[in-house]
Design a protein around this motif. Structure first.
Motif, PDB file in Angstrom:
ATOM      1  N   LYS A 166      52.508  40.847  48.323  1.00  0.00           N
ATOM      2  CA  LYS A 166      53.207  39.713  47.671  1.00  0.00           C
ATOM      3  C   LYS A 166      54.356  39.007  48.213  1.00  0.00           C
ATOM      4  CE  LYS A 166      52.491  41.503  43.017  1.00  0.00           C
ATOM      5  NZ  LYS A 166      53.303  42.561  42.005  1.00  0.00           N
TER       6      LYS A 166
ATOM      7  N   ASP B 229      55.197  46.352  43.248  1.00  0.00           N
ATOM      8  CA  ASP B 229      53.957  46.615  42.690  1.00  0.00           C
ATOM      9  C   ASP B 229      53.793  46.232  41.341  1.00  0.00           C
ATOM     10  OD1 ASP B 229      53.179  47.480  45.429  1.00  0.00           O
ATOM     11  OD2 ASP B 229      53.943  49.587  44.881  1.00  0.00           O
ATOM     12  N   GLU B 230      52.533  46.058  40.784  1.00  0.00           N
ATOM     13  CA  GLU B 230      52.248  45.629  39.548  1.00  0.00           C
ATOM     14  C   GLU B 230      52.428  46.989  38.713  1.00  0.00           C
ATOM     15  OE1 GLU B 230      48.772  42.947  39.945  1.00  0.00           O
ATOM     16  OE2 GLU B 230      50.692  41.892  40.017  1.00  0.00           O
ATOM     17  N   ASP B 231      51.995  48.011  39.046  1.00  0.00           N
ATOM     18  CA  ASP B 231      52.106  49.300  38.265  1.00  0.00           C
ATOM     19  C   ASP B 231      53.550  49.707  37.964  1.00  0.00           C
ATOM     20  OD1 ASP B 231      52.428  50.058  40.884  1.00  0.00           O
ATOM     21  OD2 ASP B 231      51.091  51.735  40.638  1.00  0.00           O
TER      22      ASP B 231
END
Ligand code: 13P
Ligand code: SF4
Length: 307
Positions: free
Chosen positions: A179, A254-256
């Motif tokens: 990203k 991070d997405e999580d």
């Protein structure tokens, strides 16, 4: 009076000083007597003539202020303001590790508990770590703890080998590399700046690496006006204050991750209400066993001498 005015009045009445880290909520930074990085905050704690220190930061920071200033009352808005990095170095395990290498000089990052500091020869922060490591003769074997990312960065910069403790900061390890690359592609005119608690692949992309105070100063001095900022988002408040026309983009995570941006949940437990309550009741107070305090002070004083 609103809450901010009440805190300011109480501070005056009790001869208290409010010290806040750059990761604190903006409304806290706005009423603090001093906002700074870990080194600046510990230097302020060492020189203040206030009777009470209200430390709006995390536990190891308030604890350091108490080690330096045993005669003063040091209070913290939330006693549960911990630090994943300090937690990643349990004293019993570190003691065993250190005993395996008795000839090594132990340098510890200030983000550790008082007990870990008692096992240290010198404490450092991210703004003086390179200087402190370089102050030792080249052949000195060194253990560096608890942050492996800062340790790796020091090894790269100084060309020295050190034994690293396997600790890290959850906030700086949540940065997402893919990203980040996509964001840089989208903003080719932006410079990436990062804190050395970040992982090596993130640091490799950065044009500037330094402590929170160093990063703010870099933005202030730079001719560039757009930055991708690789540290906890609380820092944007002071950057914006210093350089109002700068475009500041937090590094993607991070997405999580529980939070969409790079927030330190430990730093963010402090609120204006908790500052008011702790100042009013002069609690929770930091207290340290004298034996631990006296031993932990020695490596901190070495840091001050070398800074
Ligand atoms: P500095 O403000 O010293 O750069 O430290 C950053 C940090 O993570 C504090 O917990
Ligand atoms: Fe600890 Fe990381 Fe939070 Fe700093 S940002 S207090 S190192 S968890």
């Amino acid at each position: 009076m609103n809450l901010k005015e009440k805190i300011i009045a109480l501070k005056k009445e009790k001869n208290a000083v409010l010290l806040a880290h750059y990761y604190q909520r903006p409304e806290i930074q706005e009423i603090a007597d001093y906002v700074g990085d870990s080194l600046g905050l510990s230097q302020q704690a060492a020189t203040t003539d206030a009777s009470i220190i209200v430390f709006s930061g995390v536990h190891f920071m308030a604890e350091t202020a108490k080690i330096i200033n045993p005669q003063k009352k040091v209070i913290i808005p939330d006693i549960n303001a911990g630090c994943s990095l300090a937690d990643s170095c349990p004293p019993e395990e570190f003691k065993k590790f250190k005993e395996t290498y008795p000839r090594h000089t132990v340098i510890t990052y200030i983000n550790c508990t008082a007990t870990i500091k008692t096992m240290s020869d010198i404490v450092c922060t991210s703004s003086n770590a390179l200087k402190i490591v370089n102050s030792l003769p080249k052949e000195t074997p060194i253990i560096f703890a608890p942050d492996k990312n800062l340790g790796n960065y020091i090894m790269k910069e100084t060309g020295r080998k050190m034994l690293l403790w396997d600790g890290s900061c959850i906030v700086h390890e949540a940065f997402n590399f893919d990203k980040l690359l996509a964001l840089k592609k989208e903003h080719p005119d932006a410079e990436i700046i990062a804190h050395p608690e970040s992982e090596e692949h993130i640091l490799k992309t950065a044009t500037y690496i330094g402590s929170t105070a160093g990063m703010i100063n870099y933005v202030k001095e730079s001719r560039v006006k757009k930055f991708i900022v690789g540290t906890e988002v609380g820092i944007l408040h002071e950057m914006k204050r210093k350089v109002p026309d700068a475009i500041l983009i937090p590094i993607p995570v991070d997405e999580d991750n529980t939070c969409a941006c790079s927030e330190c949940a430990f730093m963010k437990v402090n609120t204006l209400q908790k500052i008011y309550d702790c100042l009013k009741h002069e609690s929770p107070e930091i207290s340290i066993d004298d034996n631990i305090r006296e031993k932990a002070l020695i490596p901190i004083e070495r840091m001050f001498q070398l800074s």
